[in-house]
Design an enzyme around this catalytic site. Structure first.
Site, PDB file in Angstrom:
ATOM      1  CB  CYS A 113      -0.948  -0.001   1.194  1.00  0.00           C
ATOM      2  SG  CYS A 113      -2.087  -1.388   1.176  1.00  0.00           S
ATOM      3  CG  HIS A 261      -3.068   3.669   2.301  1.00  0.00           C
ATOM      4  ND1 HIS A 261      -3.605   3.205   1.115  1.00  0.00           N
ATOM      5  CD2 HIS A 261      -3.035   2.601   3.151  1.00  0.00           C
ATOM      6  CE1 HIS A 261      -3.875   1.915   1.248  1.00  0.00           C
ATOM      7  NE2 HIS A 261      -3.544   1.525   2.470  1.00  0.00           N
ATOM      8  CG  ASN A 291      -6.486  -0.567   1.717  1.00  0.00           C
ATOM      9  OD1 ASN A 291      -5.846  -0.241   0.734  1.00  0.00           O
ATOM     10  ND2 ASN A 291      -5.909  -0.946   2.843  1.00  0.00           N
TER      11      ASN A 291
END
Ligand code: COA
Length: 348
Positions: A113, A261, A291
């Site tokens: 990520c 994020h 996500n």
């Protein structure tokens, strides 16, 4: 030294929507639990045709169009992903051909990520050192292909998508001002996908088989210790964001936007508090997309840029964390008025 300005941006998400109500039919969960613990309401699921390459191409084409450059002007393509289409070649090489960017060098970068912010740091170095003028930085993941949809601890969190930016050399006071990259492999066990890697499980034994064959391993899923990752992320998001601000020679009061994020709204809120930013200066889209791993930061950036809320001269902090464990942050000054490299000005 030249600056690396963001002059193009784009994003792509698959069509299929998976809502919290859909998940209620699949695992023991509720819309109320998911929204209150994470902020996520729905996410997108990659169709068979939504490969990492296909999604990357969609986002990249848009970014190239916004930048107004010819694909042949691109010197380098960095694709941040942990879900490449295949082991080799790099999906970035396939993307190069798909885009007709035949002059570009191309490689994938795996930092989960944190991948896009890592790739932005790498790409901006090539511009700042004068090696390249036009760099395409892409973040794409199709993590739902590795999610166990009977595991309520992970299946509620993730979605698929892609985001891309074009970085161009600029002599104006704009672009990437600082980068912070970090990693702590001691936390690797808290978030991982084991399979399809060249680890011992797949090593050939004397009979030509492997441990994976013996145990009938066909497909592996993401494993996550949510509480550990949560604790880590709340600490590291704020710390690394502040570090990037300091490295850029700015003060917290100079920051106009947080582009974080998109893992969990509570984690984002903690980072915003650390930066002293109100909610309306924090870009959030996890309610719609969940996500999306390496895609989340560039998708937010593309949305923010398209919204017209980013004004020339505004400073923003990009910050991400993920498997590794890893983290990364950048301070970027929004430009769009600066002196850009002309599209036809190529490295000789
Ligand atoms: N629906 C309903 N209940 C759930 C659930 C779900 N989807 N998932 C877990 N629960 C239950 C747990 O079993 C636990 O029940 P118990 O108290 O009876 O044991 C309870 O809810 C609390 O679980 P807990 O794990 O403590 O919840 P939490 O508030 O920590 O939230 C996460 C869980 C996963 C949302 C949170 O830890 C998180 O976001 N972690 C970070 C994950 C992340 O960002 N990963 C990606 C990094 S890039």
């Amino acid at each position: 030294m030249r600056n690396a300005a963001i002059t193009g941006w784009g994003m792509y998400v698959p069509e299929q929507v998976l809502t919290n109500a859909d998940l209620e039919q699949m695992v023991e969960t509720s819309d109320e639990w998911i929204v209150s613990r994470t902020g996520i309401r729905e996410r997108r699921l990659a169709a068979e045709t939504d490969t990492t390459l296909a999604m990357s191409a969609q986002a990249s084409r848009r970014a190239i169009e916004v930048a107004g450059i010819d694909p042949l002007d691109i010197d380098l393509i960095i694709l941040a992903t942990v879900t490449p289409d295949m082991f080799m070649p790099a999906t970035a090489s396939l993307l190069q051909t798909e885009l007709g960017a035949h002059r570009a060098a191309a490689f994938d970068l795996a930092a989960a990520c944190s991948g896009f912010v890592y790739a932005l740091a790498v790409g901006s170095q090539f511009i700042q050192t004068g090696v390249h003028r036009n760099v395409l930085v892409v973040g794409t993941d199709a993590l739902t292909r590795f999610i166990d949809f009977t595991d309520r601890g992970t299946c509620i969190l993730f979605g698929d998508g892609s985001g891309a930016v074009v970085l161009q050399a600029s002599d104006a006071e704009e672009g990437v001002l600082s980068n912070v990259l970090g990693s702590d492999g001691r936390g690797a066990q808290h978030l991982h996908i084991d399979g399809f890697a060249s680890n011992g499980l797949f090593a050939r034994n004397g009979n030509g088989g492997s441990v994976a064959d013996e145990v009938g391993l066909q497909r592996t899923f993401m494993k996550m210790n949510g509480n550990e990752v949560y604790r880590f992320s709340v600490r590291v998001m704020g710390e690394t964001a502040v570090e990037a601000v300091n490295k850029a020679g700015l003060r917290l009061g100079d920051i106009d936007w947080l582009i974080p994020h998109q893992a969990n709204l509570r984690i984002i809120d903690a980072a915003a508090r650390r930066l002293d930013l109100p909610r309306d200066r924090v870009w959030v889209n996890l309610d719609r997309y969940g996500n999306t791993s390496a895609a989340s930061v560039p998708m937010c950036l593309a949305e923010a840029a398209d919204s017209g809320k980013l004004q020339p001269g505004m400073n923003m902090v990009l910050v991400a964390f993920g498997a590794g464990l890893s983290w990364a942050s950048s301070v970027v000054r929004w430009g769009a008025t600066g002196v850009r490299t002309k599209a036809n000005e190529r490295d000789g």
